[in-house]
Design a protein around this motif. Structure first.
Motif, PDB file in Angstrom:
ATOM      1  N   LEU A 132       0.821  -1.209   0.000  1.00 61.39           N
ATOM      2  CA  LEU A 132       0.000   0.000   0.000  1.00 61.39           C
ATOM      3  C   LEU A 132       0.860   1.266   0.000  1.00 61.39           C
ATOM      4  N   LEU A 133       2.030   1.184   0.610  1.00 63.53           N
ATOM      5  CA  LEU A 133       2.928   2.340   0.651  1.00 63.53           C
ATOM      6  C   LEU A 133       3.613   2.584  -0.688  1.00 63.53           C
ATOM      7  N   GLY A 134       3.535   1.611  -1.600  1.00 63.46           N
ATOM      8  CA  GLY A 134       4.086   1.826  -2.939  1.00 63.46           C
ATOM      9  C   GLY A 134       5.105   0.818  -3.408  1.00 63.46           C
ATOM     10  N   ALA A 135       5.537  -0.100  -2.545  1.00 59.28           N
ATOM     11  CA  ALA A 135       6.556  -1.074  -2.953  1.00 59.28           C
ATOM     12  C   ALA A 135       6.028  -1.982  -4.056  1.00 59.28           C
ATOM     13  N   GLU A 136       6.792  -2.102  -5.122  1.00 58.32           N
ATOM     14  CA  GLU A 136       6.388  -2.942  -6.259  1.00 58.32           C
ATOM     15  C   GLU A 136       7.179  -4.235  -6.346  1.00 58.32           C
ATOM     16  N   THR A 137       8.312  -4.290  -5.635  1.00 60.25           N
ATOM     17  CA  THR A 137       9.173  -5.472  -5.662  1.00 60.25           C
ATOM     18  C   THR A 137       9.450  -5.923  -4.240  1.00 60.25           C
ATOM     19  N   LEU A 138       9.473  -7.236  -4.035  1.00 65.93           N
ATOM     20  CA  LEU A 138       9.814  -7.809  -2.739  1.00 65.93           C
ATOM     21  C   LEU A 138      11.076  -8.645  -2.877  1.00 65.93           C
ATOM     22  N   ILE A 139      12.076  -8.332  -2.056  1.00 63.86           N
ATOM     23  CA  ILE A 139      13.239  -9.199  -1.904  1.00 63.86           C
ATOM     24  C   ILE A 139      13.101  -9.851  -0.535  1.00 63.86           C
ATOM     25  N   VAL A 140      13.058 -11.172  -0.517  1.00 67.43           N
ATOM     26  CA  VAL A 140      12.833 -11.896   0.723  1.00 67.43           C
ATOM     27  C   VAL A 140      14.002 -12.838   0.964  1.00 67.43           C
ATOM     28  N   THR A 141      14.474 -12.882   2.197  1.00 63.78           N
ATOM     29  CA  THR A 141      15.613 -13.729   2.537  1.00 63.78           C
ATOM     30  C   THR A 141      15.272 -14.605   3.732  1.00 63.78           C
ATOM     31  N   ASN A 142      15.979 -15.713   3.836  1.00 66.76           N
ATOM     32  CA  ASN A 142      15.819 -16.581   4.994  1.00 66.76           C
ATOM     33  C   ASN A 142      17.100 -17.360   5.235  1.00 66.76           C
ATOM     34  N   ALA A 143      17.244 -17.832   6.460  1.00 65.16           N
ATOM     35  CA  ALA A 143      18.252 -18.828   6.792  1.00 65.16           C
ATOM     36  C   ALA A 143      17.532 -20.166   6.843  1.00 65.16           C
ATOM     37  N   CYS A 144      18.098 -21.183   6.207  1.00 65.10           N
ATOM     38  CA  CYS A 144      17.335 -22.423   6.015  1.00 65.10           C
ATOM     39  C   CYS A 144      18.224 -23.642   6.170  1.00 65.10           C
ATOM     40  N   GLY A 145      17.563 -24.807   6.160  1.00 64.57           N
ATOM     41  CA  GLY A 145      18.283 -26.065   6.208  1.00 64.57           C
ATOM     42  C   GLY A 145      18.499 -26.626   4.817  1.00 64.57           C
ATOM     43  N   GLY A 146      19.669 -27.159   4.561  1.00 69.55           N
ATOM     44  CA  GLY A 146      19.983 -27.738   3.260  1.00 69.55           C
ATOM     45  C   GLY A 146      19.482 -29.168   3.151  1.00 69.55           C
ATOM     46  N   VAL A 147      18.662 -29.422   2.141  1.00 73.06           N
ATOM     47  CA  VAL A 147      18.129 -30.755   1.865  1.00 73.06           C
ATOM     48  C   VAL A 147      18.900 -31.403   0.720  1.00 73.06           C
ATOM     49  N   ASN A 148      19.192 -30.618  -0.300  1.00 68.17           N
ATOM     50  CA  ASN A 148      19.971 -31.091  -1.448  1.00 68.17           C
ATOM     51  C   ASN A 148      21.374 -31.472  -0.969  1.00 68.17           C
ATOM     52  N   LEU A 149      21.773 -32.693  -1.224  1.00 71.03           N
ATOM     53  CA  LEU A 149      23.048 -33.190  -0.706  1.00 71.03           C
ATOM     54  C   LEU A 149      24.249 -32.576  -1.410  1.00 71.03           C
ATOM     55  N   ASP A 150      24.021 -31.860  -2.503  1.00 69.59           N
ATOM     56  CA  ASP A 150      25.108 -31.154  -3.180  1.00 69.59           C
ATOM     57  C   ASP A 150      25.355 -29.781  -2.576  1.00 69.59           C
ATOM     58  N   PHE A 151      24.467 -29.342  -1.687  1.00 73.87           N
ATOM     59  CA  PHE A 151      24.599 -28.022  -1.077  1.00 73.87           C
ATOM     60  C   PHE A 151      25.515 -28.101   0.148  1.00 73.87           C
ATOM     61  N   ASN A 152      26.075 -26.931   0.521  1.00 76.03           N
ATOM     62  CA  ASN A 152      26.953 -26.830   1.684  1.00 76.03           C
ATOM     63  C   ASN A 152      26.548 -25.646   2.544  1.00 76.03           C
ATOM     64  N   VAL A 153      26.860 -25.717   3.826  1.00 77.07           N
ATOM     65  CA  VAL A 153      26.609 -24.589   4.712  1.00 77.07           C
ATOM     66  C   VAL A 153      27.365 -23.372   4.185  1.00 77.07           C
ATOM     67  N   GLY A 154      26.660 -22.235   4.129  1.00 76.88           N
ATOM     68  CA  GLY A 154      27.248 -21.007   3.601  1.00 76.88           C
ATOM     69  C   GLY A 154      26.849 -20.720   2.171  1.00 76.88           C
ATOM     70  N   ASP A 155      26.302 -21.706   1.460  1.00 75.02           N
ATOM     71  CA  ASP A 155      25.801 -21.466   0.109  1.00 75.02           C
ATOM     72  C   ASP A 155      24.589 -20.539   0.155  1.00 75.02           C
ATOM     73  N   ILE A 156      24.399 -19.775  -0.916  1.00 74.92           N
ATOM     74  CA  ILE A 156      23.197 -18.957  -1.090  1.00 74.92           C
ATOM     75  C   ILE A 156      22.436 -19.512  -2.284  1.00 74.92           C
ATOM     76  N   MET A 157      21.156 -19.716  -2.099  1.00 70.60           N
ATOM     77  CA  MET A 157      20.293 -20.250  -3.153  1.00 70.60           C
ATOM     78  C   MET A 157      19.256 -19.213  -3.542  1.00 70.60           C
ATOM     79  N   VAL A 158      19.114 -18.955  -4.837  1.00 68.45           N
ATOM     80  CA  VAL A 158      18.000 -18.142  -5.301  1.00 68.45           C
ATOM     81  C   VAL A 158      16.802 -19.086  -5.449  1.00 68.45           C
ATOM     82  N   ILE A 159      15.669 -18.689  -4.910  1.00 67.90           N
ATOM     83  CA  ILE A 159      14.495 -19.560  -4.893  1.00 67.90           C
ATOM     84  C   ILE A 159      13.787 -19.475  -6.239  1.00 67.90           C
ATOM     85  N   ASN A 160      13.525 -20.630  -6.843  1.00 65.53           N
ATOM     86  CA  ASN A 160      12.780 -20.631  -8.107  1.00 65.53           C
ATOM     87  C   ASN A 160      11.356 -21.164  -7.952  1.00 65.53           C
ATOM     88  N   ASP A 161      11.057 -21.741  -6.784  1.00 65.35           N
ATOM     89  CA  ASP A 161       9.705 -22.228  -6.525  1.00 65.35           C
ATOM     90  C   ASP A 161       9.636 -22.635  -5.054  1.00 65.35           C
TER      91      ASP A 161
END
Length: 272
Positions: A102-131
């Motif tokens: 309502l204040l006018g923001a048209e884009t949302l950037i959302v971040t989280n700290a999460c648990g890695g399920v994919n066994l190719d991932f490592n702690v400290g990796d950053i993943m862009v969410i596609n779904d």
């Protein structure tokens, strides 16, 4: 929640920020709120000073808005969020996103700290969410639709804006960073997932798991916002490693990635 409640909150923020109109809203997860401290001409507004807004009680969450300029963009930064595991409804968890719209923001950037399920991932990796995957029964859109935000049945086929995901990869490459991409699965918490739940999540196609992000994204998509999501792999999920999970390792991982994570988000903002 009614449209009048959202408007009352928006008007209260306008009064505290001299009518500031953000272009981009940023929701910062556990230990990632430091980006709000980088804003120029910043005005902080605690959640407790906004009508109908709930307080954040999660570790590593300051619980305030910061309005200002970041990477030459007018931003509204949420230093911390509220979660359903704190006892809040999905409508309360997503209240702030709708107010920022309502204040006018048209884009949302959302971040989280999460648990890695994919066994190719490592702690400290950053993943862009596609779904994302959400199998919980409730939804922030449950109840009477508010047409001022969007349609009764919003399309979710391209929830995480493809052009912004492409921008994130281009930005990471320009910074010499590697960037994962994948699916985030939402669990309500507050308990961490069991090893069996993580195995099920992997079978379903999840790459990461966490207790936030998806409700806010649904509300933002309903309201017609473009969305860019980042997950910091703060720990490997239950059963991947033979060790217990803790809040502290989440905060430690966020602190360890402060420099390259902030550089990534700042450059994405600059190039939007």
């Amino acid at each position: 929640m009614t449209i009048e409640m959202y408007r009352e909150a928006a008007e209260a923020i306008k009064a505290k920020t001299e009518g500031f109109k953000p272009e981009v809203a940023l929701v910062l997860g556990s230990g990632l709120g430091f980006l709000g401290d980088l804003c120029d001409d910043a005005v902080a507004v605690p959640y407790t000073e906004v009508p109908h807004m709930k307080a954040s009680t999660a570790p590593g969450h300051k619980g305030q808005f910061v309005f200002g300029t970041l990477a030459n963009k007018r931003v509204a930064v949420m230093q911390g969020r509220v979660h359903t595991y704190e006892g809040y409804s999905f409508a309360e968890v997503t209240f702030a996103v709708r107010v920022l719209r309502l204040l006018g923001a048209e884009t949302l950037i959302v971040t989280n700290a999460c648990g890695g399920v994919n066994l190719d991932f490592n702690v400290g990796d950053i993943m862009v969410i596609n779904d994302h995957i959400k199998l919980t029964g409730q939804c922030p859109l449950t109840g009477a639709n508010i047409p001022e935000f969007g349609t009764r049945f919003p399309d979710m086929s391209k929830t995480y804006t493809p052009a912004l995901r492409a921008l994130a990869h281009k930005t990471a490459e320009s910074l010499g960073q590697s960037l994962r991409e994948g699916v985030y699965m939402f669990f309500t918490g507050p308990q961490y997932e069991t090893p069996a739940e993580i195995r099920a999540a992997r079978v379903l196609g999840a790459d990461t798991v966490g207790m936030s992000t998806v409700p806010e994204v649904i509300a933002a998509r309903h309201a017609g916002m473009d969305i860019l999501g980042f997950s910091l792999i703060s720990n490997m999920a239950a059963g991947v490693l033979d060790q217990a999970l803790s809040e502290q390792e989440v905060l430690d991982a966020a602190e360890a990635c402060r420099e390259h994570f902030s550089a990534l988000v700042m450059k994405c903002l600059e190039d939007m």
